[in-house]
Design a protein around this motif. Structure first.
Motif, mmCIF file in Angstrom:
data_model
loop_
_atom_site.group_PDB
_atom_site.id
_atom_site.type_symbol
_atom_site.label_atom_id
_atom_site.label_comp_id
_atom_site.label_asym_id
_atom_site.label_seq_id
_atom_site.Cartn_x
_atom_site.Cartn_y
_atom_site.Cartn_z
ATOM 1 N N PHE A 128 0.877 -1.172 0.000
ATOM 2 C CA PHE A 128 0.000 0.000 0.000
ATOM 3 C C PHE A 128 0.907 1.211 0.000
ATOM 4 N N PRO A 129 0.802 2.120 -0.958
ATOM 5 C CA PRO A 129 -0.105 2.078 -2.113
ATOM 6 C C PRO A 129 0.270 0.964 -3.104
ATOM 7 N N PHE A 130 -0.761 0.307 -3.633
ATOM 8 C CA PHE A 130 -0.565 -0.828 -4.542
ATOM 9 C C PHE A 130 -0.358 -0.313 -5.967
ATOM 10 N N PRO A 131 0.582 -0.929 -6.711
ATOM 11 C CA PRO A 131 0.849 -0.430 -8.072
ATOM 12 C C PRO A 131 -0.240 -0.832 -9.073
ATOM 13 N N SER A 132 -1.425 -0.328 -8.876
ATOM 14 C CA SER A 132 -2.574 -0.724 -9.705
ATOM 15 C C SER A 132 -2.443 -0.235 -11.145
ATOM 16 N N LYS A 133 -1.912 0.985 -11.325
ATOM 17 C CA LYS A 133 -1.886 1.570 -12.669
ATOM 18 C C LYS A 133 -1.013 0.774 -13.619
ATOM 19 N N ILE A 134 0.172 0.337 -13.153
ATOM 20 C CA ILE A 134 1.070 -0.413 -14.039
ATOM 21 C C ILE A 134 0.460 -1.788 -14.349
ATOM 22 N N ILE A 135 -0.243 -2.350 -13.378
ATOM 23 C CA ILE A 135 -0.896 -3.644 -13.630
ATOM 24 C C ILE A 135 -2.017 -3.457 -14.658
ATOM 25 N N GLU A 136 -2.779 -2.382 -14.516
ATOM 26 C CA GLU A 136 -3.846 -2.082 -15.481
ATOM 27 C C GLU A 136 -3.253 -1.918 -16.881
ATOM 28 N N LYS A 137 -2.096 -1.237 -16.945
ATOM 29 C CA LYS A 137 -1.441 -1.014 -18.233
ATOM 30 C C LYS A 137 -0.967 -2.332 -18.844
ATOM 31 N N LEU A 138 -0.314 -3.157 -18.005
ATOM 32 C CA LEU A 138 0.198 -4.438 -18.508
ATOM 33 C C LEU A 138 -0.944 -5.381 -18.878
ATOM 34 N N ALA A 139 -2.095 -5.185 -18.264
ATOM 35 C CA ALA A 139 -3.245 -6.045 -18.569
ATOM 36 C C ALA A 139 -3.715 -5.860 -20.018
ATOM 37 N N HIS A 140 -3.396 -4.683 -20.606
ATOM 38 C CA HIS A 140 -3.728 -4.476 -22.024
ATOM 39 C C HIS A 140 -2.755 -5.193 -22.944
ATOM 40 N N GLN A 141 -1.598 -5.581 -22.384
ATOM 41 C CA GLN A 141 -0.536 -6.188 -23.192
ATOM 42 C C GLN A 141 -0.529 -7.714 -23.080
ATOM 43 N N VAL A 142 -0.775 -8.240 -21.883
ATOM 44 C CA VAL A 142 -0.627 -9.690 -21.682
ATOM 45 C C VAL A 142 -1.970 -10.414 -21.775
ATOM 46 N N LYS A 143 -1.862 -11.763 -21.914
ATOM 47 C CA LYS A 143 -3.079 -12.564 -22.070
ATOM 48 C C LYS A 143 -3.610 -13.073 -20.730
ATOM 49 N N GLY A 144 -2.731 -13.079 -19.732
ATOM 50 C CA GLY A 144 -3.182 -13.571 -18.422
ATOM 51 C C GLY A 144 -2.146 -13.284 -17.350
ATOM 52 N N ILE A 145 -2.623 -13.223 -16.095
ATOM 53 C CA ILE A 145 -1.742 -12.874 -14.971
ATOM 54 C C ILE A 145 -1.871 -13.922 -13.877
ATOM 55 N N LEU A 146 -0.713 -14.364 -13.366
ATOM 56 C CA LEU A 146 -0.705 -15.284 -12.222
ATOM 57 C C LEU A 146 -0.104 -14.552 -11.026
ATOM 58 N N SER A 147 -0.890 -14.419 -9.975
ATOM 59 C CA SER A 147 -0.400 -13.821 -8.732
ATOM 60 C C SER A 147 0.176 -14.936 -7.869
ATOM 61 N N VAL A 148 1.471 -14.852 -7.614
ATOM 62 C CA VAL A 148 2.159 -15.927 -6.883
ATOM 63 C C VAL A 148 2.467 -15.446 -5.474
ATOM 64 N N GLU A 149 1.935 -16.141 -4.489
ATOM 65 C CA GLU A 149 2.055 -15.687 -3.099
ATOM 66 C C GLU A 149 2.193 -16.886 -2.178
#
Lengths: 360, 262
Positions: free
Chosen positions: A292-313
């Protein structure tokens, strides 16, 4: 000349706290972070810089000692691991409500309850969504190396005072316990009381004739005034979202898929990126440094480029909720995690990417 | 006629008493007859007389005196319930030359904050604890406290405190006096002029001890809670003398690090 040391993460942050001009550390032993207090006691920081170090009777007492010192404008730190961080939540809420700076390190272990002493990232929700009672946010930094354990002690103090808000360093048992090369920054002088009073006019150091008395409290009985206070706090969190987002990207330029991972899991995912690319899968990695603050904007941007996202935790799926909110539903987002102190292997992360995102 | 008399009275040469400037002008929020107001006044008077307003920081508790900082004209912090001694520990260690005190009620100090109280006293921290014991939770509406007397009625012991079921009252001041870090421990009251004078002397002694950094000082003030006890102020003071004082006897318990022999 660079000062290179080989240290555990817990030792590095303790040394860095002394060098960052910390005025006090208050802690209570719990595995896997006891080296912080042990290192500080063995270093005799009261002789080096005049820093106060005290083993408190409980995590509850320790966080309230942070409150007391912070209210006098001092740079004060505490550390613990998951069950102890739960005990500190009341004090953290009071720090946030009273707008006090303070540095809190969580060397996370597996839970719930007493859980295990092995590494985990299961305290993501607790760190980023509040943890204690009331509407508040911590500024949360997630180190993924021993170097960052040291650097974030300094950064954490700076941010805590910049926003008059508690800062949490959300680490885990792996970063805390592993040894790595670390470059130590030079000793910074502690502020004198005169400097503190000049810099922070709100401190409770004694009411002098030239000013009204200073009161540090989170009690606001008038609902209209309490709501105004809430709005002031929310404005501060918005400012953090605008100014303090930090992240790192690896191999994202041509990526068709994306890992999102923080802390030690991000280190493992770097290897997973290499393994996947050898197999012809173009995957990149985004590592949030601030949770926090979470990098939401860069993820939103990359979401237009990639086909899928895996959150690894290393948990049952916590940060993935923030990733999904950032993406907004256009592409597939899933979670892969290990729990209970199990550290995921690089190849099982690649397999999860294939099964959950590419094949799914 | 009355106005002329009043004007004569407020002439400076007729001034016999003035409220200390270390109290604010805010009207006290305490019930009429409650001891808090007097306790506040004598502590602030001592700070005034010692000339240490600019060097004193107080810690307010949770309880009736949660708003103590509205009335005490010094820098103050408001603590989470029971945690004042932990906060004071940090403050005194970071600013050893300042005068630091906590002001706590019985629920705050002897129930939820027992660990913080015992350990701050046992470490021999160099601040002062003011402990107002009225045997009841006043602010939340008269519930049983750790110091509620056996048989005493409260809203959570409506048939009287049954010690078999609810446990015994805790004499935490006697307990604290046993600890090596406790240097000066005394129990006083503020319901009569003579008691006020004794308490004020104790407050002064405790503040002076902070200069010599010899250990913690704790002053218990046995007080009434006429609202919580459902009595008039006068009835409450009589009841306090007849019931509270035999159980919580007034006087010094530990002086100069030595237990007082009875």
């Amino acid at each position: 000349m660079k000062e290179l040391r080989l240290m555990k993460g817990n030792e590095a942050i303790a040394e860095a706290a002394i060098r960052a001009g910390a005025d006090a550390y208050f802690g209570y032993p719990i595995t896997p972070q006891s080296e912080v207090l042990e290192y500080l006691m063995s270093e005799k920081p009261h002789e080096r810089t005049g820093m106060v170090v005290l083993q408190a009777e409980s995590e509850i007492a320790a966080i309230n000692m942070v409150y007391g010192g912070a209210a006098a404008g001092r740079r004060v730190m505490t550390s613990s691991s998951s069950p102890g961080i739960s005990l500190k939540q009341e004090g953290i809420s009071y720090l946030a409500g009273s707008q006090l700076p303070g540095l809190i390190l969580n060397v996370t272990r597996g839970g719930p309850g007493l859980g295990t002493i092995q590494p985990s990232q299961a305290d993501y929700f607790q760190a980023t969504k509040g943890g204690g009672h009331g509407d508040y946010k911590l500024l949360v930094l997630a180190p993924s190396s021993v170097q960052e354990m040291a650097d974030f002690a300094k950064l954490g103090f700076e941010l805590a005072f910049k926003y008059r808000n508690p800062v949490m360093i959300l680490s885990d048992g792996m970063i805390g316990q592993m040894m790595e090369k670390v470059e130590m920054f030079p000793q910074q002088a502690r502020l004198t009381e005169e400097e503190i009073i000049k810099k922070y006019p709100w401190v409770t150091t004694g009411k002098t004739p030239d000013r009204e008395r200073n009161i540090i409290t989170s009690l606001i009985l008038d609902p209209a005034e309490q709501e105004r206070h809430n709005f002031r706090l929310q404005k501060k969190y918005k400012d953090m979202q605008e100014n303090e987002v930090r992240f790192e990207t690896f191999d994202c330029d041509d990526a068709e898929y994306l890992f999102v991972a923080f802390g030690s899991t991000a280190r493992i995912c770097q290897k997973s990126v290499q393994l996947a690319r050898k197999k012809g899968i173009k995957v990149g990695l985004l590592r949030p440094i601030t949770l926090f603050p979470f990098p939401s904007k860069i993820i939103e941007k990359l979401a237009h480029q990639v086909k899928g996202i895996l959150s690894v935790e290393m948990n049952a799926g916590q940060m993935v909720e923030d990733v999904r909110l950032a993406v907004g539903g256009d592409i597939k987002v899933d979670h892969f995690g290990r729990m209970g102190g199990i550290i995921p292997m690089p190849d099982e992360i690649v397999t999860a990417l294939k099964n959950k995102i590419i094949g799914g | 006629m009355a106005e002329a008399f009043a004007n004569e009275l407020i002439k400076k040469e007729n001034l016999v008493y003035e409220k200390t400037k270390v109290l604010t002008d805010k009207t006290l929020s305490y019930c009429p007859g409650c001891g808090h107001g007097t306790a506040h006044r004598i502590i602030m008077e001592v700070i005034d007389e010692m000339g240490v307003q600019s060097e004193t920081i107080g810690i307010a508790p949770v309880g009736c005196s949660v708003l103590a900082y509205e009335f005490m004209n010094i820098d103050m912090q408001q603590a989470a319930h029971g945690r004042a001694p932990a906060i004071a520990t940090a403050l005194k260690r970071l600013m050893p030359k300042k005068y630091i005190f906590t002001y706590q009620g019985d629920g705050d100090l002897a129930a939820i904050g027992t660990a913080e109280t015992i350990h701050a006293c046992n470490r021999g921290e160099h601040f002062t604890i003011f402990f107002i014991n009225n045997g009841i939770y006043g602010m939340t509406g008269g519930q049983m406290a750790p110091t509620t007397l056996p048989g005493m009625r409260t809203s959570t012991s409506p048939y009287g405190r049954d010690v078999q079921m609810m446990g015994n009252p805790l004499k935490i001041t006697e307990l604290v006096a046993q600890l090596p870090g406790a240097y000066y421990v005394t129990r006083q009251a503020v319901h009569t002029p003579s008691n006020v004078r004794k308490t004020k002397r104790a407050v002064r002694k405790a503040f002076e001890l902070q200069q010599s950094a010899v250990g913690i000082s704790l002053i218990e003030i046995v007080s009434n809670c006429n609202s919580g006890w459902k009595m008039t102020p006068r009835q409450a003071n009589t009841w306090m003398e007849e019931n509270m004082f035999p159980f919580y006897p007034l006087g010094d318990i530990k002086v100069d690090g030595e237990l007082v022999k009875k």
